[in-house]
Design a protein around this motif. Structure first.
Motif, PDB file in Angstrom:
ATOM      1  N   ALA A   1       1.045   2.881  -8.438  1.00  0.00           N
ATOM      2  CA  ALA A   1       1.543   2.191  -7.245  1.00  0.00           C
ATOM      3  C   ALA A   1       2.833   1.431  -7.550  1.00  0.00           C
ATOM      4  O   ALA A   1       3.763   1.415  -6.729  1.00  0.00           O
ATOM      5  CB  ALA A   1       0.477   1.245  -6.695  1.00  0.00           C
ATOM      6  N   ALA A   2       2.911   0.823  -8.721  1.00  0.00           N
ATOM      7  CA  ALA A   2       4.127   0.104  -9.110  1.00  0.00           C
ATOM      8  C   ALA A   2       5.306   1.067  -9.238  1.00  0.00           C
ATOM      9  O   ALA A   2       6.431   0.740  -8.835  1.00  0.00           O
ATOM     10  CB  ALA A   2       3.902  -0.646 -10.422  1.00  0.00           C
ATOM     11  N   THR A   3       5.062   2.248  -9.759  1.00  0.00           N
ATOM     12  CA  THR A   3       6.116   3.264  -9.878  1.00  0.00           C
ATOM     13  C   THR A   3       6.637   3.653  -8.501  1.00  0.00           C
ATOM     14  O   THR A   3       7.854   3.743  -8.286  1.00  0.00           O
ATOM     15  CB  THR A   3       5.582   4.494 -10.631  1.00  0.00           C
ATOM     16  N   VAL A   4       5.728   3.857  -7.562  1.00  0.00           N
ATOM     17  CA  VAL A   4       6.136   4.191  -6.189  1.00  0.00           C
ATOM     18  C   VAL A   4       6.947   3.045  -5.603  1.00  0.00           C
ATOM     19  O   VAL A   4       8.001   3.257  -4.975  1.00  0.00           O
ATOM     20  CB  VAL A   4       4.898   4.522  -5.311  1.00  0.00           C
ATOM     21  N   TYR A   5       6.493   1.820  -5.800  1.00  0.00           N
ATOM     22  CA  TYR A   5       7.211   0.649  -5.282  1.00  0.00           C
ATOM     23  C   TYR A   5       8.617   0.584  -5.863  1.00  0.00           C
ATOM     24  O   TYR A   5       9.594   0.406  -5.127  1.00  0.00           O
ATOM     25  CB  TYR A   5       6.448  -0.641  -5.596  1.00  0.00           C
ATOM     26  N   LEU A   6       8.733   0.736  -7.172  1.00  0.00           N
ATOM     27  CA  LEU A   6      10.044   0.649  -7.820  1.00  0.00           C
ATOM     28  C   LEU A   6      10.992   1.722  -7.302  1.00  0.00           C
ATOM     29  O   LEU A   6      12.178   1.460  -7.090  1.00  0.00           O
ATOM     30  CB  LEU A   6       9.891   0.742  -9.336  1.00  0.00           C
ATOM     31  N   ARG A   7      10.487   2.907  -7.088  1.00  0.00           N
ATOM     32  CA  ARG A   7      11.332   3.981  -6.543  1.00  0.00           C
ATOM     33  C   ARG A   7      11.762   3.665  -5.117  1.00  0.00           C
ATOM     34  O   ARG A   7      12.866   4.010  -4.710  1.00  0.00           O
ATOM     35  CB  ARG A   7      10.586   5.308  -6.594  1.00  0.00           C
ATOM     36  N   SER A   8      10.898   3.001  -4.358  1.00  0.00           N
ATOM     37  CA  SER A   8      11.217   2.720  -2.956  1.00  0.00           C
ATOM     38  C   SER A   8      12.241   1.607  -2.793  1.00  0.00           C
ATOM     39  O   SER A   8      12.966   1.585  -1.802  1.00  0.00           O
ATOM     40  CB  SER A   8       9.940   2.381  -2.175  1.00  0.00           C
ATOM     41  N   VAL A   9      12.314   0.680  -3.738  1.00  0.00           N
ATOM     42  CA  VAL A   9      13.256  -0.437  -3.613  1.00  0.00           C
ATOM     43  C   VAL A   9      14.525  -0.236  -4.432  1.00  0.00           C
ATOM     44  O   VAL A   9      15.483  -0.968  -4.246  1.00  0.00           O
ATOM     45  CB  VAL A   9      12.606  -1.803  -3.962  1.00  0.00           C
ATOM     46  N   GLY A  10      14.527   0.707  -5.330  1.00  0.00           N
ATOM     47  CA  GLY A  10      15.712   1.069  -6.089  1.00  0.00           C
ATOM     48  C   GLY A  10      16.381  -0.052  -6.847  1.00  0.00           C
ATOM     49  O   GLY A  10      16.376  -0.071  -8.065  1.00  0.00           O
ATOM     50  N   ALA A  11      16.963  -1.006  -6.154  1.00  0.00           N
ATOM     51  CA  ALA A  11      17.769  -2.052  -6.792  1.00  0.00           C
ATOM     52  C   ALA A  11      16.982  -2.896  -7.772  1.00  0.00           C
ATOM     53  O   ALA A  11      17.530  -3.419  -8.730  1.00  0.00           O
ATOM     54  CB  ALA A  11      18.383  -2.953  -5.721  1.00  0.00           C
TER      55      ALA A  11
ATOM     56  N   ARG B   1       0.839  -1.199   0.000  1.00  0.00           N
ATOM     57  CA  ARG B   1       0.000   0.000   0.000  1.00  0.00           C
ATOM     58  C   ARG B   1       0.873   1.249   0.000  1.00  0.00           C
ATOM     59  O   ARG B   1       1.892   1.301   0.687  1.00  0.00           O
ATOM     60  CB  ARG B   1      -0.887   0.033   1.237  1.00  0.00           C
ATOM     61  N   CYS B   2       0.434   2.229  -0.766  1.00  0.00           N
ATOM     62  CA  CYS B   2       1.075   3.531  -0.774  1.00  0.00           C
ATOM     63  C   CYS B   2      -0.019   4.574  -0.991  1.00  0.00           C
ATOM     64  O   CYS B   2      -1.193   4.225  -1.098  1.00  0.00           O
ATOM     65  CB  CYS B   2       2.150   3.610  -1.855  1.00  0.00           C
ATOM     66  N   LYS B   3       0.365   5.840  -1.059  1.00  0.00           N
ATOM     67  CA  LYS B   3      -0.627   6.911  -1.193  1.00  0.00           C
ATOM     68  C   LYS B   3      -1.500   6.777  -2.440  1.00  0.00           C
ATOM     69  O   LYS B   3      -2.640   7.187  -2.426  1.00  0.00           O
ATOM     70  CB  LYS B   3       0.057   8.280  -1.232  1.00  0.00           C
ATOM     71  N   VAL B   4      -0.951   6.220  -3.493  1.00  0.00           N
ATOM     72  CA  VAL B   4      -1.675   6.205  -4.773  1.00  0.00           C
ATOM     73  C   VAL B   4      -2.428   4.905  -5.064  1.00  0.00           C
ATOM     74  O   VAL B   4      -3.155   4.825  -6.047  1.00  0.00           O
ATOM     75  CB  VAL B   4      -0.732   6.530  -5.956  1.00  0.00           C
ATOM     76  N   GLY B   5      -2.265   3.885  -4.212  1.00  0.00           N
ATOM     77  CA  GLY B   5      -3.002   2.651  -4.467  1.00  0.00           C
ATOM     78  C   GLY B   5      -2.434   1.456  -3.739  1.00  0.00           C
ATOM     79  O   GLY B   5      -1.620   1.584  -2.824  1.00  0.00           O
ATOM     80  N   GLU B   6      -2.864   0.285  -4.171  1.00  0.00           N
ATOM     81  CA  GLU B   6      -2.460  -0.971  -3.555  1.00  0.00           C
ATOM     82  C   GLU B   6      -2.170  -1.994  -4.653  1.00  0.00           C
ATOM     83  O   GLU B   6      -2.804  -1.996  -5.704  1.00  0.00           O
ATOM     84  CB  GLU B   6      -3.588  -1.518  -2.668  1.00  0.00           C
ATOM     85  N   ILE B   7      -1.209  -2.850  -4.367  1.00  0.00           N
ATOM     86  CA  ILE B   7      -0.895  -3.970  -5.252  1.00  0.00           C
ATOM     87  C   ILE B   7      -1.063  -5.236  -4.420  1.00  0.00           C
ATOM     88  O   ILE B   7      -0.464  -5.371  -3.354  1.00  0.00           O
ATOM     89  CB  ILE B   7       0.530  -3.874  -5.824  1.00  0.00           C
ATOM     90  N   ASP B   8      -1.882  -6.164  -4.907  1.00  0.00           N
ATOM     91  CA  ASP B   8      -2.192  -7.365  -4.129  1.00  0.00           C
ATOM     92  C   ASP B   8      -0.965  -8.238  -3.879  1.00  0.00           C
ATOM     93  O   ASP B   8      -0.707  -8.652  -2.755  1.00  0.00           O
ATOM     94  CB  ASP B   8      -3.287  -8.185  -4.805  1.00  0.00           C
ATOM     95  N   ILE B   9      -0.229  -8.537  -4.947  1.00  0.00           N
ATOM     96  CA  ILE B   9       0.952  -9.404  -4.820  1.00  0.00           C
ATOM     97  C   ILE B   9       2.058  -8.864  -5.722  1.00  0.00           C
ATOM     98  O   ILE B   9       1.814  -8.506  -6.881  1.00  0.00           O
ATOM     99  CB  ILE B   9       0.635 -10.865  -5.231  1.00  0.00           C
ATOM    100  N   ILE B  10       3.266  -8.835  -5.178  1.00  0.00           N
ATOM    101  CA  ILE B  10       4.451  -8.508  -5.970  1.00  0.00           C
ATOM    102  C   ILE B  10       5.346  -9.736  -5.881  1.00  0.00           C
ATOM    103  O   ILE B  10       5.649 -10.217  -4.788  1.00  0.00           O
ATOM    104  CB  ILE B  10       5.169  -7.257  -5.434  1.00  0.00           C
ATOM    105  N   ALA B  11       5.743 -10.258  -7.044  1.00  0.00           N
ATOM    106  CA  ALA B  11       6.490 -11.517  -7.055  1.00  0.00           C
ATOM    107  C   ALA B  11       7.544 -11.504  -8.151  1.00  0.00           C
ATOM    108  O   ALA B  11       7.517 -10.668  -9.058  1.00  0.00           O
ATOM    109  CB  ALA B  11       5.525 -12.683  -7.277  1.00  0.00           C
TER     110      ALA B  11
END
Length: 119
Positions: A76-86, A29-39
């Motif tokens: 939400a995926a963009t936010v996730y990618l920015r947060s994990v960087g690598a 979860r982030c400000k812009v949405g939710e992703i059920d599963i990231i794998a």
């Protein structure tokens, strides 16, 4: 209803793991949405939306992932990618796992839609 949604997400996660996937995160979860599963599917990062329907009279579970929902998932995926960087150098895709009721019986059928939409 929340418990039913969770049970479908749990079934989807178990199915993915049985296919050899590695679950990185659930219910991101982030400000812009939710992703059920990231794998991870081999060397591909996959964002998965899990949808279910209990009534065949309405649109299918997969059809409920409309353009608006796709845009929320992309943000939400963009936010996730920015947060994990690598991990942002991994190729990414968006899949849908849909559960629709069968013609007969109680158990909903799992349908995996690989690359359901693109960015």
């Amino acid at each position: 209803m929340l418990a039913k949604g969770y049970s479908y997400e749990e079934r989807a996660a178990q199915w993915l793991q049985a296919q050899g996937w590695r679950i990185l995160q659930r219910n991101y979860r982030c400000k812009v949405g939710e992703i059920d599963i990231i794998a991870m599917d081999d060397s591909q990062l996959v964002f998965i939306e899990v949808r279910s329907r209990s009534n065949r009279r309405f649109a299918s579970a997969a059809a409920s992932v409309d353009r608006r929902k796709q845009q929320k998932l992309l943000r939400a995926a963009t936010v996730y990618l920015r947060s994990v960087g690598a991990r942002e150098n991994y190729p990414c895709r968006f899949d849908v796992i849909a559960f629709d009721p069968r013609q007969s019986g109680q158990d909903a059928e799992l349908r995996w839609i690989r690359s359901a939409f693109t960015a």
